[in-house]
Design an enzyme around this catalytic site. Structure first.
Site, PDB file in Angstrom:
ATOM      1  N   LYS A  11       4.165   0.497   6.336  1.00 54.84           N
ATOM      2  CA  LYS A  11       3.801   1.892   6.099  1.00 54.84           C
ATOM      3  C   LYS A  11       2.855   2.442   7.176  1.00 54.84           C
ATOM      4  O   LYS A  11       2.261   1.682   7.945  1.00 54.84           O
ATOM      5  CB  LYS A  11       3.176   2.014   4.702  1.00 54.84           C
ATOM      6  CG  LYS A  11       4.146   1.633   3.572  1.00 54.84           C
ATOM      7  CD  LYS A  11       3.543   1.944   2.218  1.00 54.84           C
ATOM      8  CE  LYS A  11       4.501   1.594   1.088  1.00 54.84           C
ATOM      9  NZ  LYS A  11       3.974   2.003  -0.228  1.00 54.84           N
ATOM     10  N   TYR A  51      12.000   8.040  -2.320  1.00 53.63           N
ATOM     11  CA  TYR A  51      11.141   7.780  -3.479  1.00 53.63           C
ATOM     12  C   TYR A  51      11.502   8.679  -4.663  1.00 53.63           C
ATOM     13  O   TYR A  51      10.665   8.914  -5.538  1.00 53.63           O
ATOM     14  CB  TYR A  51       9.677   7.984  -3.097  1.00 53.63           C
ATOM     15  CG  TYR A  51       9.079   6.805  -2.326  1.00 53.63           C
ATOM     16  CD1 TYR A  51       8.947   5.557  -2.933  1.00 53.63           C
ATOM     17  CD2 TYR A  51       8.634   6.949  -1.016  1.00 53.63           C
ATOM     18  CE1 TYR A  51       8.387   4.479  -2.254  1.00 53.63           C
ATOM     19  CE2 TYR A  51       8.067   5.870  -0.326  1.00 53.63           C
ATOM     20  CZ  TYR A  51       7.946   4.646  -0.959  1.00 53.63           C
ATOM     21  OH  TYR A  51       7.391   3.582  -0.294  1.00 53.63           O
ATOM     22  N   PHE A  59       1.649  10.834  -8.673  1.00 53.72           N
ATOM     23  CA  PHE A  59       1.315  10.472  -7.295  1.00 53.72           C
ATOM     24  C   PHE A  59       2.404  10.824  -6.282  1.00 53.72           C
ATOM     25  O   PHE A  59       2.270  10.532  -5.098  1.00 53.72           O
ATOM     26  CB  PHE A  59       0.977   8.973  -7.203  1.00 53.72           C
ATOM     27  CG  PHE A  59       2.068   8.043  -7.684  1.00 53.72           C
ATOM     28  CD1 PHE A  59       3.119   7.681  -6.849  1.00 53.72           C
ATOM     29  CD2 PHE A  59       2.037   7.527  -8.979  1.00 53.72           C
ATOM     30  CE1 PHE A  59       4.121   6.816  -7.278  1.00 53.72           C
ATOM     31  CE2 PHE A  59       3.046   6.663  -9.416  1.00 53.72           C
ATOM     32  CZ  PHE A  59       4.088   6.309  -8.564  1.00 53.72           C
ATOM     33  N   ARG A  87       8.273 -10.076  -2.865  1.00 55.07           N
ATOM     34  CA  ARG A  87       7.237  -9.431  -3.688  1.00 55.07           C
ATOM     35  C   ARG A  87       6.037 -10.365  -3.865  1.00 55.07           C
ATOM     36  O   ARG A  87       4.893  -9.912  -3.912  1.00 55.07           O
ATOM     37  CB  ARG A  87       7.822  -8.963  -5.018  1.00 55.07           C
ATOM     38  CG  ARG A  87       8.709  -7.730  -4.804  1.00 55.07           C
ATOM     39  CD  ARG A  87       9.394  -7.269  -6.058  1.00 55.07           C
ATOM     40  NE  ARG A  87       8.509  -6.571  -6.981  1.00 55.07           N
ATOM     41  CZ  ARG A  87       8.116  -5.312  -6.846  1.00 55.07           C
ATOM     42  NH1 ARG A  87       8.498  -4.608  -5.797  1.00 55.07           N
ATOM     43  NH2 ARG A  87       7.340  -4.742  -7.744  1.00 55.07           N
ATOM     44  N   THR A  93       1.027  -4.145  -6.098  1.00 48.15           N
ATOM     45  CA  THR A  93       1.067  -2.791  -5.530  1.00 48.15           C
ATOM     46  C   THR A  93      -0.328  -2.301  -5.179  1.00 48.15           C
ATOM     47  O   THR A  93      -0.544  -1.687  -4.135  1.00 48.15           O
ATOM     48  CB  THR A  93       1.725  -1.822  -6.547  1.00 48.15           C
ATOM     49  OG1 THR A  93       3.006  -2.340  -6.900  1.00 48.15           O
ATOM     50  CG2 THR A  93       1.863  -0.430  -5.972  1.00 48.15           C
ATOM     51  N   ARG A 104      -0.633  -7.448   1.297  1.00 43.08           N
ATOM     52  CA  ARG A 104      -1.452  -6.304   0.862  1.00 43.08           C
ATOM     53  C   ARG A 104      -2.933  -6.685   0.743  1.00 43.08           C
ATOM     54  O   ARG A 104      -3.811  -5.889   1.052  1.00 43.08           O
ATOM     55  CB  ARG A 104      -0.913  -5.746  -0.452  1.00 43.08           C
ATOM     56  CG  ARG A 104       0.353  -4.908  -0.234  1.00 43.08           C
ATOM     57  CD  ARG A 104       0.993  -4.539  -1.543  1.00 43.08           C
ATOM     58  NE  ARG A 104       2.088  -3.595  -1.394  1.00 43.08           N
ATOM     59  CZ  ARG A 104       3.089  -3.482  -2.257  1.00 43.08           C
ATOM     60  NH1 ARG A 104       3.137  -4.267  -3.315  1.00 43.08           N
ATOM     61  NH2 ARG A 104       4.049  -2.601  -2.062  1.00 43.08           N
ATOM     62  N   ASN A 114      -0.875   1.129   1.003  1.00 44.35           N
ATOM     63  CA  ASN A 114      -0.783  -0.293   0.632  1.00 44.35           C
ATOM     64  C   ASN A 114       0.062  -1.126   1.592  1.00 44.35           C
ATOM     65  O   ASN A 114       0.641  -2.140   1.228  1.00 44.35           O
ATOM     66  CB  ASN A 114      -0.346  -0.454  -0.833  1.00 44.35           C
ATOM     67  CG  ASN A 114       1.070  -0.001  -1.087  1.00 44.35           C
ATOM     68  OD1 ASN A 114       1.705   0.581  -0.213  1.00 44.35           O
ATOM     69  ND2 ASN A 114       1.581  -0.283  -2.273  1.00 44.35           N
ATOM     70  N   HIS A 117       6.141  -1.717   1.745  1.00 44.62           N
ATOM     71  CA  HIS A 117       7.006  -1.519   0.580  1.00 44.62           C
ATOM     72  C   HIS A 117       7.922  -2.733   0.472  1.00 44.62           C
ATOM     73  O   HIS A 117       8.318  -3.303   1.489  1.00 44.62           O
ATOM     74  CB  HIS A 117       7.859  -0.255   0.769  1.00 44.62           C
ATOM     75  CG  HIS A 117       8.979  -0.144  -0.224  1.00 44.62           C
ATOM     76  ND1 HIS A 117       8.777   0.313  -1.503  1.00 44.62           N
ATOM     77  CD2 HIS A 117      10.303  -0.476  -0.136  1.00 44.62           C
ATOM     78  CE1 HIS A 117       9.936   0.274  -2.156  1.00 44.62           C
ATOM     79  NE2 HIS A 117      10.870  -0.191  -1.345  1.00 44.62           N
ATOM     80  N   GLU A 128      18.425   0.710  -0.975  1.00 44.32           N
ATOM     81  CA  GLU A 128      17.398   1.087   0.014  1.00 44.32           C
ATOM     82  C   GLU A 128      17.811   0.670   1.427  1.00 44.32           C
ATOM     83  O   GLU A 128      17.606   1.417   2.391  1.00 44.32           O
ATOM     84  CB  GLU A 128      16.062   0.452  -0.381  1.00 44.32           C
ATOM     85  CG  GLU A 128      15.518   1.055  -1.669  1.00 44.32           C
ATOM     86  CD  GLU A 128      14.264   0.352  -2.196  1.00 44.32           C
ATOM     87  OE1 GLU A 128      13.797  -0.636  -1.574  1.00 44.32           O
ATOM     88  OE2 GLU A 128      13.749   0.798  -3.232  1.00 44.32           O
TER      89      GLU A 128
HETATM   90  P1  CMP Z   1       5.825   1.259  -3.096  1.00 47.12           P
HETATM   91  O1  CMP Z   1       6.158  -0.167  -3.392  1.00 47.12           O
HETATM   92  O2  CMP Z   1       6.195   1.746  -1.732  1.00 47.12           O
HETATM   93  O3  CMP Z   1       6.510   2.202  -4.184  1.00 47.12           O
HETATM   94  C1  CMP Z   1       5.962   3.434  -4.593  1.00 47.12           C
HETATM   95  C2  CMP Z   1       4.594   3.671  -4.036  1.00 47.12           C
HETATM   96  O4  CMP Z   1       3.825   4.656  -4.689  1.00 47.12           O
HETATM   97  C3  CMP Z   1       3.781   2.412  -4.186  1.00 47.12           C
HETATM   98  O5  CMP Z   1       4.245   1.438  -3.277  1.00 47.12           O
HETATM   99  C4  CMP Z   1       2.370   2.921  -3.958  1.00 47.12           C
HETATM  100  O6  CMP Z   1       2.003   2.931  -2.585  1.00 47.12           O
HETATM  101  C5  CMP Z   1       2.452   4.376  -4.408  1.00 47.12           C
HETATM  102  N1  CMP Z   1       1.636   4.621  -5.610  1.00 47.12           N
HETATM  103  C6  CMP Z   1       0.577   5.448  -5.671  1.00 47.12           C
HETATM  104  N2  CMP Z   1       0.062   5.443  -6.914  1.00 47.12           N
HETATM  105  C7  CMP Z   1       0.794   4.587  -7.661  1.00 47.12           C
HETATM  106  C8  CMP Z   1       0.750   4.164  -9.025  1.00 47.12           C
HETATM  107  N3  CMP Z   1      -0.170   4.612  -9.888  1.00 47.12           N
HETATM  108  N4  CMP Z   1       1.686   3.254  -9.442  1.00 47.12           N
HETATM  109  C9  CMP Z   1       2.646   2.805  -8.590  1.00 47.12           C
HETATM  110  N5  CMP Z   1       2.729   3.185  -7.289  1.00 47.12           N
HETATM  111  C10 CMP Z   1       1.812   4.069  -6.819  1.00 47.12           C
END
Ligand code: CMP
Length: 139
Positions: A11, A51, A59, A87, A93, A104, A114, A117, A128
């Protein structure tokens, strides 16, 4: 094939902080083979579509703004049990909850920024990967 592949993005925060090389290295050291790789900047429509499943979440707008704020690396990775193992490699996350040594935990600062992805299922890994790469861009 889908069961052995996952999709990832490095990212904008991680790219901006100069961590892309170290992150790719940690992925390959963990046994993931790079099948496809692109360096690019997402526009609002592309990030919003990618997304789309989060469109109703509070968010979502911040996520799209962040993901379009600078270049990213997009990649398809291959390894046995790719989705689950990847993962585990990237960690939770929210980096504050990510296990020691995960990508992360090492390279991310917040749940928005973070660092990476990772697809959450084999079906989504396939969707994806195909969102970003044609069959002529996979090796
Ligand atoms: P990602 O795995 O890229 O998928 C969705 C993204 O939304 C996640 O990583 C986070 O960077 C972002 N995000 C921000 N707030 C939240 C939240 N409360 N729960 C999950 N994802 C979040």
């Amino acid at each position: 094939m889908a069961t052995n592949r996952t999709f990832t993005m490095i990212k904008p925060d991680a790219v901006q902080n100069g961590y892309a090389g170290k992150i790719l290295d940690q992925m390959t050291e963990a046994g993931f083979k790079v099948i496809a790789l692109k360096y690019m900047q997402l526009d609002e429509s592309t990030a919003g579509n990618f997304y789309g499943v989060h469109r109703e979440r509070p968010f979502f707008n911040d996520l799209v703004t962040f993901m379009t704020s600078g270049p990213i690396y997009a990649a398809i990775l291959e390894k046995e049990n790719a989705v689950e193992d990847f993962r585990a490699l990237i960690g939770a996350t929210n980096p504050a909850e990510a296990a020691e040594g995960t990508i992360r935990q090492r390279f991310a600062k917040s749940i928005d920024a973070n660092a990476v992805h990772g697809s959450d299922s084999d079906v989504n890994a396939d969707i994806e990967g195909s969102f970003f790469f044609s069959q002529f861009e996979r090796f």
